[in-house]
Design an enzyme around this catalytic site. Structure first.
Site, mmCIF file in Angstrom:
data_model
loop_
_atom_site.group_PDB
_atom_site.id
_atom_site.type_symbol
_atom_site.label_atom_id
_atom_site.label_comp_id
_atom_site.label_asym_id
_atom_site.label_seq_id
_atom_site.Cartn_x
_atom_site.Cartn_y
_atom_site.Cartn_z
ATOM 1 N N SER A 140 -1.817 -40.807 -5.421
ATOM 2 C CA SER A 140 -0.423 -41.241 -5.469
ATOM 3 C C SER A 140 0.422 -40.406 -4.526
ATOM 4 C CB SER A 140 0.110 -41.099 -6.901
ATOM 5 O OG SER A 140 1.524 -41.207 -6.930
ATOM 6 N N TYR A 165 2.009 -36.507 -14.300
ATOM 7 C CA TYR A 165 1.337 -37.606 -13.607
ATOM 8 C C TYR A 165 0.856 -37.142 -12.224
ATOM 9 C CZ TYR A 165 0.746 -41.869 -10.881
ATOM 10 O OH TYR A 165 0.240 -42.844 -10.052
#
Length: 356
Positions: A140, A165
């Protein structure tokens, strides 16, 4: 330019997170474009967001018959993962299963550890014990954290995550590197930048804003509108993944006779950060054009500029030079075109929500 060293035709491909936004679009593209490919999908189909979206994606894939098999379970279940590899022996693995979302990781950290760390570990272990030609996995843009330098390059240090995350995604890259080094597993990590499009994720800004505007609620624009995001259309993401799947990093030994890790990481982003206020203006215009919102919608009364939220960063901006150099590809879909396709899809999928 790299030379493709993997032929997807007639292969068995495992796609984790197959009911997800990127996963389902990737499966559809593979089934459509490659002869004899068989896709094994696994997805736990959680209720993190509207399950009807996942059902709609899976229903579209069901037309391919037994070329697509969906297993409803979690990659955090080690026995299930082992049984998939034992039964189907996938030659290519694309790991897209993950608990996504920066803000959700602040309130629900357990799910991130389970899916993103334990789940990915289970995939790596299975790849270690079976002959896998290429492991491709989702990272990501969040891994860039508080980096001040833009655009973000894959050569930058990414040691400053600002959310759990992001930390789990950076961990995935480290874990993959270790397994590539120890067991000579060719692996490629993909840092996705703000993926959007039809039948996407409702927790993403463009989708959440639309739901709120239709409901007459105010939308909150963080950092008082001074955020920029590198929005990347879903078809561009899938194109990048498909190209990268077909070239596994080469296995070579170093001077010490030990394997040099067959390991790569790429950014996949539009390389054109959009100011959030401009983005919201474009979204509003396309929702009106599609008939989702009425022509005289009072937009100004429905927007609120607020401070930055924990875990967010002010800008995301992809340097895609490595992707362009190795694969001759650069995401290119203009934001307006992508938002138009989303608005037209939304009009069809949620007819009962439309404003007269």
């Amino acid at each position: 330019m790299v030379t493709y060293n993997i032929n997807i035709n007639e292969k068995v491909v495992l796609v984790t997170g197959a009911a997800g936004f990127i996963g389902a679009n990737l499966v559809k593209r593979l089934l459509k474009d490659f002869d004899g490919v068989k896709i094994i999908g696994i997805d736990s189909i959680t209720d993190y967001y509207d399950v009807r979206l996942k059902d709609a994606r899976i229903e579209e894939l069901s037309s391919y018959g037994n070329r697509f098999i969906l297993i409803k379970d979690s990659i955090a279940n080690k026995c299930v993962v082992e049984n998939i590899f034992k039964k189907y022996a996938p030659q290519i693995v694309v790991n897209l299963a993950a608990q996504a979302g920066v803000r959700y990781s602040i309130t629900n950290p357990d799910t991130y550890i389970e899916s993103n760390l334990i789940g990915f570990y289970n995939i790596l272990e299975a790849c270690r014990h079976y002959e896998v030609e290429h492991l491709v996995y989702a990272s990501s843009s969040s891994v860039y954290g508080s980096n001040k330098k833009v655009p973000y390059s894959v050569d930058d240090q990414v040691d400053n995550p600002v959310s759990l995350y992001a930390a789990t995604k950076k961990s995935n890259e480290l874990m993959a590197h270790a397994y590539s080094k120890l067991y000579n597993i060719p692996s490629t990590g993909l840092r996705f930048f703000t993926v959007y499009g039809p039948c996407g994720r409702p927790d993403m800004a463009y989708f959440g804003f639309t739901n709120k505007l239709i409901g007459g609620e105010k939308i909150q624009i963080f950092n008082y509108g001074n955020c920029k995001r590198d929005f990347t259309y879903i078809d561009d993401i899938v194109e990048g993944v498909v190209r990268i799947m077909q070239h596994a990093p080469e296995k070579v030994n170093g001077e010490d006779g030990l394997p040099i890790p067959p390991y790569k990481v790429y950014n996949i982003g539009n390389s054109k950060p959009e100011n959030l206020l401009d983005f919201v203006q474009t979204l509003q215009e396309e929702l009106i054009t599609a008939g989702v919102l009425p022509q005289d919608y009072d937009f100004e009364s429905h927007k609120e500029l607020v401070a930055m939220q924990a875990g967010d960063v002010p800008v995301t901006y992809a340097d895609t030079s490595a992707l362009e150099q190795d694969f001759g590809f650069k995401p290119h879909t203009p934001l307006r075109e992508g938002l138009r396709k989303f608005a037209e899809w939304y009009k069809q999928f949620y007819p009962s929500k439309q404003k007269e």
